[in-house]
Each structure stands twice: as C-alpha cells, then as structure tokens.
Design an enzyme around this catalytic site. Structure first.
Site, short mmCIF file in Angstrom:
data_model
loop_
_atom_site.label_atom_id
_atom_site.label_comp_id
_atom_site.label_asym_id
_atom_site.label_seq_id
_atom_site.Cartn_x
_atom_site.Cartn_y
_atom_site.Cartn_z
CG ASP A 1 8.77 44.77 85.37
OD1 ASP A 1 7.75 45.10 85.98
OD2 ASP A 1 9.64 45.60 85.02
N GLY B 1 -3.82 49.30 78.52
CA GLY B 1 -2.71 50.23 78.75
C GLY B 1 -2.39 51.12 77.55
CE LYS C 1 -0.69 43.38 73.34
NZ LYS C 1 -1.26 43.91 74.57
NE ARG D 1 2.58 40.57 79.61
CZ ARG D 1 2.05 41.67 79.09
NH1 ARG D 1 1.13 41.60 78.17
NH2 ARG D 1 2.44 42.85 79.52
P1 IMP Z 1 3.99 45.81 85.02
O1 IMP Z 1 2.62 45.30 85.36
O2 IMP Z 1 4.81 46.24 86.17
O3 IMP Z 1 4.71 44.86 84.10
O4 IMP Z 1 3.77 47.17 84.21
C1 IMP Z 1 3.47 47.15 82.88
C2 IMP Z 1 3.26 48.57 82.37
O5 IMP Z 1 3.51 48.62 80.97
C3 IMP Z 1 1.83 49.04 82.53
O6 IMP Z 1 1.82 50.43 82.59
C4 IMP Z 1 1.17 48.59 81.23
O7 IMP Z 1 0.10 49.37 80.88
C5 IMP Z 1 2.32 48.71 80.24
N1 IMP Z 1 2.25 47.57 79.31
C6 IMP Z 1 2.94 46.42 79.38
N2 IMP Z 1 2.59 45.58 78.40
C7 IMP Z 1 1.65 46.23 77.69
C8 IMP Z 1 0.88 45.85 76.55
O8 IMP Z 1 0.95 44.75 76.00
N3 IMP Z 1 0.00 46.79 76.13
C9 IMP Z 1 -0.15 47.99 76.71
N4 IMP Z 1 0.51 48.38 77.78
C10 IMP Z 1 1.43 47.51 78.27
#
Ligand code: IMP
Length: 212
Positions: free
Chosen positions: A83, A167, A189, A195
């Site tokens: 998450d 994102g 990255k 991550r």
């Molecule tokens: P999850 O899928 O519930 O973990 O939600 C992750 C949220 O955080 C999403 O809105 C993603 O766009 C944002 N997010 C998480 N990691 C990244 C990243 O490495 N780059 C850009 N957005 C991220």
C-alpha cells in the site's frame, strides 16, 4: 517456495517481479485465479497492506480454493501486498492513505496534479515538502506477518514535468536531482523509490526466512 502478489495493478506487478523473480516463483492474483479487492479501512500504509495480504491469504487457505489446479500449495506460498501513497505536508488531511481516492477514483491524474499545484500556488519552497511511502506486508505459510516500509523524500514541484512513472510522479520534485520522479527512467526511479526500497527490504526478509 511461491510468492503470491496481492495486487491487480500490472505496473506494480512488474516491479515486484523484477526484484523477487531471482529466488522464487512469483504469481499475480490473476495467475492464481484469485479475485480480491478489500476495503482499505486502515489508518496507516502498513495496516492497509496487511488488510490486502490478509484477504488473499484467507482465500488461498480457504476450503473453496482449488490449489492443485492453480499449482499453488498454501503451505509453500508467501502472500505479499503493498500500500502506498503521497504525503504532502501542506495538505495533511487529503492524501496519505487516501491518495488514490483524492478527488475520486475516476478523476485523471492530470486533473489531480493540476489541482494540487493550484492549491499549492502560494506555498513557499520550504513548505512544499512531501514524501512517497510504500508499505509491504508479507504473510508466511506459518501465518506469521511482517511489514517493511520505504520512503522517498521530495517536494511538490511548481510545474508538471516528465512522462515516466505514473500517478503523482509528474509533480514530485527531487531537489538533489533537479527533476521530478516522472523525469527518471524506470531503473533510476526503482533505485531510489519508496517501492524499490520496501521491496528490497521485503526480498531480504524472505531470503533470511528461507535460508534461516
Ligand atoms: P494504492 O494502489 O492503494 O497503493 O494507492 C497508491 C496511490 O498513491 C495512488 O494514488 C498512486 O497514484 C499513488 N502512488 C503510489 N506510488 C506512487 C508512485 O511511485 N508514483 C506516483 N504515484 C504513486
């Protein structure tokens, strides 16, 4: 040993495979024939990662799962889930564990990113601090649960930049590199990302558990 990754996100799956493929068979939920999308009710990234991993582990060890057909022995399978999200210090209540839900699931990231820049327009550089956080939960065949966390520090940019990543990457400025995380290649990255860090810690933990 199998590693079953509790995600339906193809981009995340690719990153998991790159780090974990070396020493284990890695399967997605889809490959295992499992569907799961539990509500993320936790107040921390670690809690939500455990909720996702726990829901898949329940299916995997439940009476209805035909593990022979899926060639996935629950006694020989580690379930992992992540998450993640973006914490913006100047907008403390809006993103964080709710990052994906900010302005609604169906709103494009182009619109979300523009709205964040608009709301941050008058915020000076020192107060634009932000960080991406990723928690990874692991549940081992004996039921033991662990979490690992990785963080990438940065600032909210003044303008959108870059075509890489996904994102919120195009508004996440890395002062040391002078660019956003969307300006980096996937490998660049991965080397510094929340991550990437959490995944490498999870891989090290698995290796320690498997090899004693
Ligand atoms: P999850 O899928 O519930 O973990 O939600 C992750 C949220 O955080 C999403 O809105 C993603 O766009 C944002 N997010 C998480 N990691 C990244 C990243 O490495 N780059 C850009 N957005 C991220």
């Amino acid at each position: 040993m199998n590693i079953l990754v509790a995600t339906g996100n193809a981009g995340k799956m690719k990153e998991f495979r790159e780090v974990l493929d070396n020493f284990s068979r890695v399967l997605s939920m889809k490959e295992a024939g499992i569907k799961s999308d539990p509500e993320e009710t936790g107040s921390t990234f670690r809690e939500n990662a455990l909720i996702k991993a726990g829901a898949v582990r329940e299916i995997l060890t439940g009476p209805e799962f035909d593990w022979k057909k899926a060639d996935l022995d629950p006694d020989d399978t580690i379930v992992i889930a992540d998450d993640s999200g973006l914490i913006i210090d100047a907008m403390p209540d809006e993103l964080g564990v709710k990052s994906a839900r900010f302005m609604g699931h169906d709103t494009s990231y182009d619109i979300k990113n523009k709205e964040i820049l608009r709301r941050m327009a008058d915020v000076e550089d020192e107060k634009r601090t932000a960080r991406f956080v990723c928690a990874i939960a692991l549940i081992f065949p004996d039921g033991s649960e662990y979490t690992e966390e990785g963080v990438m520090e940065g600032r909210i940019a003044h303008v959108i930049s870059g075509n890489g990543g996904f994102g919120y990457d195009p508004i996440f400025f890395l002062p040391d590199l002078g660019c956003t995380s969307a300006d980096l290649t996937a490998d660049e990255k991965n080397a510094i990302s929340h991550r990437g860090k959490a995944l490498r810690a999870a891989a090290a933990l698995i290796e320690r558990k498997i090899n004693g």
